[in-house]
Design an enzyme around this catalytic site. Structure first.
Site, mmCIF file in Angstrom:
data_model
loop_
_atom_site.group_PDB
_atom_site.id
_atom_site.type_symbol
_atom_site.label_atom_id
_atom_site.label_comp_id
_atom_site.label_asym_id
_atom_site.label_seq_id
_atom_site.Cartn_x
_atom_site.Cartn_y
_atom_site.Cartn_z
ATOM 1 N N ARG A 54 0.812 -1.226 0.000
ATOM 2 C CA ARG A 54 0.000 0.000 0.000
ATOM 3 C C ARG A 54 0.838 1.266 0.000
ATOM 4 O O ARG A 54 0.388 2.309 -0.433
ATOM 5 C CB ARG A 54 -0.871 0.020 1.259
ATOM 6 C CG ARG A 54 -1.979 -1.001 1.199
ATOM 7 C CD ARG A 54 -2.717 -1.068 2.512
ATOM 8 N NE ARG A 54 -1.898 -1.760 3.502
ATOM 9 C CZ ARG A 54 -2.385 -2.628 4.383
ATOM 10 N NH1 ARG A 54 -3.674 -2.886 4.412
ATOM 11 N NH2 ARG A 54 -1.609 -3.230 5.253
ATOM 12 N N LYS A 156 3.826 -17.546 8.763
ATOM 13 C CA LYS A 156 3.055 -17.743 9.977
ATOM 14 C C LYS A 156 2.677 -16.388 10.536
ATOM 15 O O LYS A 156 3.371 -15.425 10.225
ATOM 16 C CB LYS A 156 3.831 -18.556 11.001
ATOM 17 C CG LYS A 156 4.994 -17.797 11.658
ATOM 18 C CD LYS A 156 5.617 -18.612 12.736
ATOM 19 C CE LYS A 156 5.213 -18.176 14.123
ATOM 20 N NZ LYS A 156 5.966 -17.024 14.632
ATOM 21 N N HIS A 186 9.968 -21.093 9.762
ATOM 22 C CA HIS A 186 11.380 -20.898 9.391
ATOM 23 C C HIS A 186 12.329 -21.795 10.184
ATOM 24 O O HIS A 186 13.454 -22.028 9.773
ATOM 25 C CB HIS A 186 11.782 -19.413 9.482
ATOM 26 C CG HIS A 186 12.075 -18.923 10.869
ATOM 27 N ND1 HIS A 186 11.101 -18.546 11.748
ATOM 28 C CD2 HIS A 186 13.247 -18.746 11.526
ATOM 29 C CE1 HIS A 186 11.657 -18.168 12.886
ATOM 30 N NE2 HIS A 186 12.966 -18.275 12.777
ATOM 31 N N LYS A 190 16.295 -24.195 9.291
ATOM 32 C CA LYS A 190 17.574 -24.116 10.001
ATOM 33 C C LYS A 190 18.344 -25.426 9.785
ATOM 34 O O LYS A 190 17.779 -26.509 9.936
ATOM 35 C CB LYS A 190 17.356 -23.882 11.499
ATOM 36 C CG LYS A 190 16.833 -22.483 11.828
ATOM 37 C CD LYS A 190 16.645 -22.332 13.334
ATOM 38 C CE LYS A 190 15.862 -21.080 13.674
ATOM 39 N NZ LYS A 190 16.653 -19.875 13.795
ATOM 40 N N GLU A 224 14.642 -16.717 24.446
ATOM 41 C CA GLU A 224 15.139 -15.508 23.789
ATOM 42 C C GLU A 224 15.438 -14.460 24.849
ATOM 43 O O GLU A 224 14.730 -14.393 25.857
ATOM 44 C CB GLU A 224 14.075 -14.933 22.865
ATOM 45 C CG GLU A 224 13.606 -15.875 21.798
ATOM 46 C CD GLU A 224 12.590 -15.183 20.901
ATOM 47 O OE1 GLU A 224 12.999 -14.513 19.964
ATOM 48 O OE2 GLU A 224 11.388 -15.301 21.186
ATOM 49 N N ASP A 243 2.847 -17.767 19.054
ATOM 50 C CA ASP A 243 4.059 -17.291 18.384
ATOM 51 C C ASP A 243 5.112 -18.394 18.234
ATOM 52 O O ASP A 243 5.798 -18.479 17.231
ATOM 53 C CB ASP A 243 4.637 -16.121 19.203
ATOM 54 C CG ASP A 243 5.711 -15.361 18.440
ATOM 55 O OD1 ASP A 243 5.512 -15.129 17.233
ATOM 56 O OD2 ASP A 243 6.743 -15.008 19.041
ATOM 57 N N HIS A 248 6.932 -23.563 16.079
ATOM 58 C CA HIS A 248 8.329 -23.996 16.227
ATOM 59 C C HIS A 248 8.477 -25.140 17.239
ATOM 60 O O HIS A 248 9.135 -26.146 16.964
ATOM 61 C CB HIS A 248 9.216 -22.826 16.667
ATOM 62 C CG HIS A 248 9.101 -21.604 15.806
ATOM 63 N ND1 HIS A 248 8.829 -21.669 14.463
ATOM 64 C CD2 HIS A 248 9.228 -20.285 16.078
ATOM 65 C CE1 HIS A 248 8.787 -20.440 13.959
ATOM 66 N NE2 HIS A 248 9.018 -19.578 14.919
ATOM 67 N N LYS A 348 10.329 -15.067 26.342
ATOM 68 C CA LYS A 348 11.091 -13.870 25.987
ATOM 69 C C LYS A 348 11.719 -13.343 27.268
ATOM 70 O O LYS A 348 11.274 -13.647 28.367
ATOM 71 C CB LYS A 348 10.172 -12.818 25.365
ATOM 72 C CG LYS A 348 9.608 -13.261 24.001
ATOM 73 C CD LYS A 348 9.446 -12.091 23.053
ATOM 74 C CE LYS A 348 8.874 -12.506 21.719
ATOM 75 N NZ LYS A 348 9.866 -12.972 20.744
HETATM 76 C C1 BG6 Z 1 9.396 -15.953 15.132
HETATM 77 C C2 BG6 Z 1 8.627 -15.289 16.236
HETATM 78 O O1 BG6 Z 1 8.610 -16.910 14.467
HETATM 79 O O2 BG6 Z 1 10.534 -16.592 15.670
HETATM 80 C C3 BG6 Z 1 9.491 -14.323 17.020
HETATM 81 O O3 BG6 Z 1 7.523 -14.600 15.687
HETATM 82 C C4 BG6 Z 1 10.747 -15.003 17.496
HETATM 83 O O4 BG6 Z 1 8.796 -13.775 18.131
HETATM 84 C C5 BG6 Z 1 11.428 -15.716 16.324
HETATM 85 O O5 BG6 Z 1 11.604 -14.015 18.033
HETATM 86 C C6 BG6 Z 1 12.599 -16.537 16.796
HETATM 87 O O6 BG6 Z 1 13.290 -16.979 15.669
HETATM 88 P P1 BG6 Z 1 14.838 -17.333 15.742
HETATM 89 O O7 BG6 Z 1 15.167 -17.815 14.376
HETATM 90 O O8 BG6 Z 1 15.545 -16.056 16.116
HETATM 91 O O9 BG6 Z 1 14.986 -18.365 16.802
#
Ligand code: BG6
Length: 499
Positions: A54, A156, A186, A190, A224, A243, A248, A348
Site C-alpha cells: 500500500r 506464519k 522458518h 535451520k 530468547e 508465536d 516452532h 522472551k
Molecule cells: C518468530 C517469532 O517466528 O521466531 C518471534 O515470531 C521469534 O517472536 C522468532 O523471536 C525466533 O526466531 P529465531 O530464528 O531467532 O529463533
C-alpha cells in the site's frame, strides 16, 4: 529433504511477487536470501521481483530499500553490488490496496508484457490480509497468465486457532491445490533442525535408545533474551503459545519423536510428523491447566541493562494477561513414547538466547557406586544445540581421578563451526530455494497445521475458560518464576540450566 534442490533453469521467466514488500520481513530475511541465491547462481534464470503493497513507493524506492536490506542483513559480506543490481534490474513496484481488484489487474498486465511463466506469490503482509489477497488472486485475470508453475508461500501465523486456520485453509484451497502451497515455519529451514533427522536416521547408535525403555524425559527449550520490542500490536493477540508453541516447538517435538519415514520426501516426512501431532495426549480443560504453565516478564536486567516489564512496553495493555513464557508437559501416546514426558518451554527476556533439545536418559538399573560420594547423579543427557552454539553434546559420568568412586559429569562434544567451519546458512535461503524448486518437505502441510492447532486450541480454550486476571511474573533475565520450577519439579525433575 536432503536431496540437493535445483532452481528452475528452463529459461522461462519467473515472477517472485511479494505482498507486503514494504515490511521488515522482506528487508531483513527475504531480500538477503534472494541475494544469497543470486550470488551462488541458484535463482531461476529470468527472475523478476515484484513488490505489491500500500505504501507510496516507486520502482526506484523499492530497489533502494531492497539494496539497503541486503547491505545491512546479508551474511555474505562485503556484498557484491553488481549481483544486487542484476537481480533487481527489472524489479517492479505495484502500489495498491490488497482489496483493490485493479492492483491485481495491473499485476496480470505486467505478467503479460514480461511474458511471465512461473509465479511465486509470497504473503508477507499481516495475516488479516491473507484471505482477501488469495481471493483476489483467484478471482482476477491472473490465472489466465500462468504457463508454468504457480505457488504460494504463506508466512506464519497460519490462523489463530483451529477455526480460523480451517477457514483460511478453505480459502487457500479454493484457489490453490495443496501441492502449490508452502506454509513457512522458518525453524524447518535451520540447518541444525534438518540435522535432527540426519542424526537420528543416518546413525545406527542412538535410534535403539530413542524410546521409553531408555529415555526418562525430553526437554525442549526455545529461549530468547529479546523482549516484545515494537511488535506489541501482534504479540498482544498472540502470546508465546501462538508465536512459538503452536509452530516452532511442536515442529521440534515432531522431529524428535517421529518414526523413520519410508523415504526422505515431502509426503513421507510429513506423514510421520503429523502422526506425532495426532498422538499428543488430548486434554480436557482441567488437564490443559494442570499440564501448562504461563507467566509474563517484569522489569529486570539483560546484558547489564535494565529493561522494562512487558506491561510497560509500548502498545501493551495495562491489564494484559498475554503470556511471554510458557511451559508444557506433553505426552506422545504411542508405543515408542508411552509414559515419557516431553517438557517444552519458551520465553522472551530469558537469560540466554538458545534453542536446544535435551534427551535425558534413564539411570542405570542398579547403582554400583556409593551414591553419597557422587558429585550429582550420572547424567546421561544428549543435547542437540540448535542455536546459537550449534552442536551436539553427550554427557556421561566419569570417575574423578584419585577419588574413591566419585563420579563427575564429562562431555563428548561436536561443534558445527569447528567441524565444518563457517556459519550455517540462513533458514530463508534454503526455504526460498526449495519453494522455487517445488520441494515442500520443509514446509508444513494442511493436515499438520490442523493437528497442531487442534491441540493448541485445547490449551487456548482452557486458558480462556480459567478467567485469570493476572499471570505470575518473572524478572527479565531469569528462567521464569519459581512456579516454573515447581511445574517440572512435581515429577522429581528439574529444568536444565543451559551453560
Ligand atoms: C518468530 C517469532 O517466528 O521466531 C518471534 O515470531 C521469534 O517472536 C522468532 O523471536 C525466533 O526466531 P529465531 O530464528 O531467532 O529463533
Amino acid at each position: 529433504m536432503f536431496k540437493e534442490t535445483q532452481s528452475d533453469q528452463s529459461g522461462d521467466s519467473t515472477a517472485f511477487v511479494i505482498f507486503g514488500v514494504t515490511g521488515d520481513l522482506t528487508r531483513r530475511k527475504l531480500m538477503p536470501a534472494i541475494y544469497e541465491l543470486a550470488a551462488t547462481n541458484r535463482l531461476p534464470v529470468n527472475f523478476q521481483l515484484v513488490g505489491f503493497a500500500r505504501r507510496d513507493w516507486t520502482d526506484e524506492i523499492l530497489v533502494q530499500n531492497m539494496t539497503e536490506g541486503v547491505e545491512k542483513f546479508s551474511r555474505r559480506q562485503p556484498v557484491d553490488t553488481e549481483v544486487i543490481k542484476n537481480t533487481l534490474s527489472s524489479a517492479t513496484y505495484i502500489m495498491s490496496d490488497f482489496n483493490d481488484p485493479e492492483g491485481y489487474n495491473r499485476l496480470a498486465r505486467l505478467f503479460d508484457t514480461r511474458k511471465i511463466c512461473n509465479v511465486m506469490y509470497y504473503l508477507a503482509t499481516p495475516p488479516d490480509n491473507y484471505e482477501e489477497i488469495i481471493r483476489h488472486i483467484g478471482s482476477s485475470s491472473l490465472k489466465d497468465h500462468y504457463c508454468g508453475w504457480t505457488r504460494i508461500v504463506i508466512e506464519k501465523p497460519y490462523g489463530r486457532d483451529i477455526h480460523s486456520a480451517t477457514e483460511l485453509d478453505g480459502v487457500v484451497h479454493s484457489v490453490f491445490k495443496e501441492n502449490q502451497v508452502f506454509r513457512i515455519d522458518h525453524y524447518l529451514g535451520k540447518e541444525t533442525v534438518q540435522n535432527i533427522l540426519v542424526f537420528r536416521f543416518a546413525n545406527g547408535i542412538f535410534e535403539p535408545l530413542w524410546n521409553n525403555h531408555y529415555v526418562d524425559h525430553v526437554q525442549i527449550t526455545v529461549s530468547e533474551t529479546n523482549g516484545v520490542g515494537t511488535r506489541a500490536g501482534y504479540y498482544e493477540t498472540s502470546g508465546v503459545i501462538r508465536d512459538i508453541f503452536q509452530n516452532h516447538l511442536l515442529q521440534l517435538l515432531s522431529l524428535t519423536a517421529m518414526e523413520a519415514p519410508v523415504a526422505f520426501n515431502d509426503k513421507s516426512v510429513r506423514d510421520e510428523k503429523v502422526k506425532i501431532l495426532r498422538s499428543l495426549r488430548p486434554w480436557k480443560a482441567s488437564d490443559a491447566l494442570a499440564n501448562t504453565y504461563r507467566a509474563q516478564y517484569a522489569s529486570g536486567m539483560i546484558d547489564g541493562q535494565r529493561v522494562p516489564g512487558y506491561k510497560d512496553e509500548p502498545g501493551v495493555a495495562p491489564a494484559s494477561i498475554t503470556e511471554t513464557y510458557m511451559a508444557a508437559r506433553l505426552f506422545v501416546d504411542n508405543w515408542r513414547w508411552a509414559g515419557v514426558p516431553f517438557y517444552v518451554r519458551s520465553g522472551k527476556r530469558m537469560p540466554a538466547f538458545l534453542t536446544e533439545i535435551a534427551i535425558q536418559f534413564k539411570q542405570v538399573p542398579l547403582p554400583l557406586f556409593n551414591w553419597q560420594n557422587m558429585a550429582g547423579d550420572a547424567p546421561n543427557v544428549l543435547v542437540l544445540n540448535l542455536q546459537p552454539n550449534e552442536g551436539i553434546t553427550l554427557t556421561f559420568g566419569a570417575k574423578l581421578p584419585g577419588q574413591i568412586n566419585q563420579i563427575a559429569p564429562a562431555k563428548m562434544e561436536f561443534n558445527y563451526q569447528q567441524a565444518f567451519g563457517g556459519n550455517p546458512p540462513e533458514a530463508y535461503v534454503r526455504l526460498l530455494q526449495d519453494a522455487m524448486s517445488g520441494d515442500a518437505t520443509l514446509f508444513t502441510r494442511s493436515d499438520e497445521v490442523h493437528a497442531a492447532w487442534e491441540f493448541t486450541s485445547s490449551i487456548l480454550d482452557a486458558w480462556k475458560g480459567s478467567q485469570v486476571k493476572n499471570l505470575p511474573v518473572y524478572e527479565a533475565g531469569t528462567w521464569g518464576p519459581p512456579g516454573a520450577d515447581d511445574f517440572i519439579g512435581a515429577g522429581g525433575r528439574h529444568w536444565r540450566e543451559p551453560a
